[in-house]
Design a protein around this motif. Structure first.
Motif, short mmCIF file in Angstrom:
data_model
loop_
_atom_site.label_atom_id
_atom_site.label_comp_id
_atom_site.label_asym_id
_atom_site.label_seq_id
_atom_site.Cartn_x
_atom_site.Cartn_y
_atom_site.Cartn_z
N GLN A 38 26.86 109.97 72.76
CA GLN A 38 28.23 109.68 73.18
C GLN A 38 28.99 111.00 73.28
O GLN A 38 28.89 111.85 72.40
N ARG A 53 30.67 110.36 62.91
CA ARG A 53 31.65 109.42 62.36
C ARG A 53 33.04 110.06 62.32
O ARG A 53 34.00 109.56 62.89
N ASN A 54 33.13 111.19 61.64
CA ASN A 54 34.39 111.91 61.52
C ASN A 54 34.52 112.91 62.67
O ASN A 54 33.57 113.63 62.98
N ALA A 64 39.45 106.41 67.62
CA ALA A 64 39.49 105.41 66.55
C ALA A 64 39.14 104.02 67.09
O ALA A 64 38.47 103.23 66.41
N GLU A 65 39.57 103.73 68.31
CA GLU A 65 39.21 102.45 68.93
C GLU A 65 37.71 102.32 69.13
O GLU A 65 37.19 101.20 69.18
N ARG A 66 37.02 103.45 69.25
CA ARG A 66 35.55 103.46 69.40
C ARG A 66 34.84 103.45 68.05
O ARG A 66 33.60 103.49 68.00
N GLY A 67 35.59 103.47 66.96
CA GLY A 67 34.98 103.42 65.64
C GLY A 67 34.85 104.75 64.93
O GLY A 67 34.29 104.82 63.83
N TYR A 68 35.41 105.81 65.52
CA TYR A 68 35.37 107.13 64.88
C TYR A 68 36.60 107.32 64.00
O TYR A 68 37.62 106.66 64.17
N GLU A 69 36.47 108.27 63.07
CA GLU A 69 37.57 108.60 62.17
C GLU A 69 38.16 109.95 62.56
O GLU A 69 37.55 110.99 62.29
#
Length: 264
Positions: A175, A218-219, A234-239
């Motif tokens: 990604q 992730r971060n 963040a909408e994709r699940g990342y921080e």
């Protein structure tokens, strides 16, 4: 990483650098330390190289080496003001046990223009790294290389216009996020073909160096101004993890520029 002990804007080798505007080494060091400590809080190991006087851009460690599976391809800078940095980093690798190390014959500004996706090495050209350096990287590192042409001098390195959010695995594709206007028409078609689900950044995202980010899958560490991009991540699940790099940006750098990622 390399502490910006001797940070200054004494010359202009990219559109962000203006020697007439004051720059503070003290403030740059404080911002850099917060970036370093952020990585450590996230569980990452940070190795440091000793900064050298007379090399104010040595803080931008990403430009000095590409490491994949323990193989190291060093750098060769286009700007004479930065040329001496390459030898200091070469010595660091040797002193730390890296034996599979090659110094390039072509101009190659390392992770400034090389982004590893887990399967492909995306390679930028247009302003700094020679196109011929892409073939050299493929030969030295033994990974397939995809060339991308940059067309906006404000985004002179690939790492100012694209970053990898998550490397590919056996079961999932890589990604990425990128700024479409930084690329030639053909390169943009390549990116959209390779990464149909990519996050495409806006002008505002790019102008605050939001694409000069570092993700561990992730971060995502990115400039404090890049909140709109952070919200989409963040909408994709990342921080999203925000840091202030305003002083370092005066020399055309951000979180990624300060960070060489070593893949052992």
């Amino acid at each position: 990483m390399c502490e910006p002990r001797y940070f200054a804007v004494e010359y202009s080798i990219n559109p962000w650098m203006d020697p007439s505007k004051p720059a503070s080494a003290e403030r740059a060091v404080a911002q850099w330390r917060e970036l370093r400590d952020t990585y450590r809080r996230l569980g990452h190991t940070v190795d440091e190289i000793t900064p050298q006087p007379g090399l104010p851009d040595m803080v931008f460690a990403a430009n000095s080496g590409t490491v994949i599976d323990g193989r190291v391809l060093g750098s060769r800078f286009r700007a004479p003001q930065r040329a001496a940095e390459a030898e200091h980093f070469r010595r660091w690798f040797v002193e730390h046990g890296y034996r599979d190390l090659t110094m390039p014959s072509k101009i190659n500004e390392a992770e400034g223009d090389f982004a590893w996706t887990g399967r492909l090495l995306l390679a930028g050209t247009g302003f700094r790294t020679d196109p011929e350096a892409h073939a050299e990287a493929q030969e030295v590192l033994g990974v397939p290389v995809v060339s991308l042409r940059l067309i906006d001098p404000k985004y002179y390195h690939l790492d100012t216009a694209l970053f990898v959010l998550a490397e590919a695995t056996d079961s999932t594709p890589a990604q990425v996020a990128y700024y479409p206007a930084a690329f030639s028409a053909g390169s943009l078609r390549v990116l959209r073909r390779l990464f149909p689900d990519a996050v495409e950044a806006t002008d505002a995202d790019a102008e605050c160096f939001g694409l000069n980010a570092v993700s561990d899958g992730r971060n995502v560490v990115l400039p404090v101004e890049a909140t709109a991009l952070g919200d989409r991540l963040a909408e994709r699940g990342y921080e999203p993890v925000y840091v202030d790099i305003s002083e370092l940006r005066k020399a055309g750098g951000g979180p990624k520029c300060c960070t060489m990622e070593i893949r052992k």
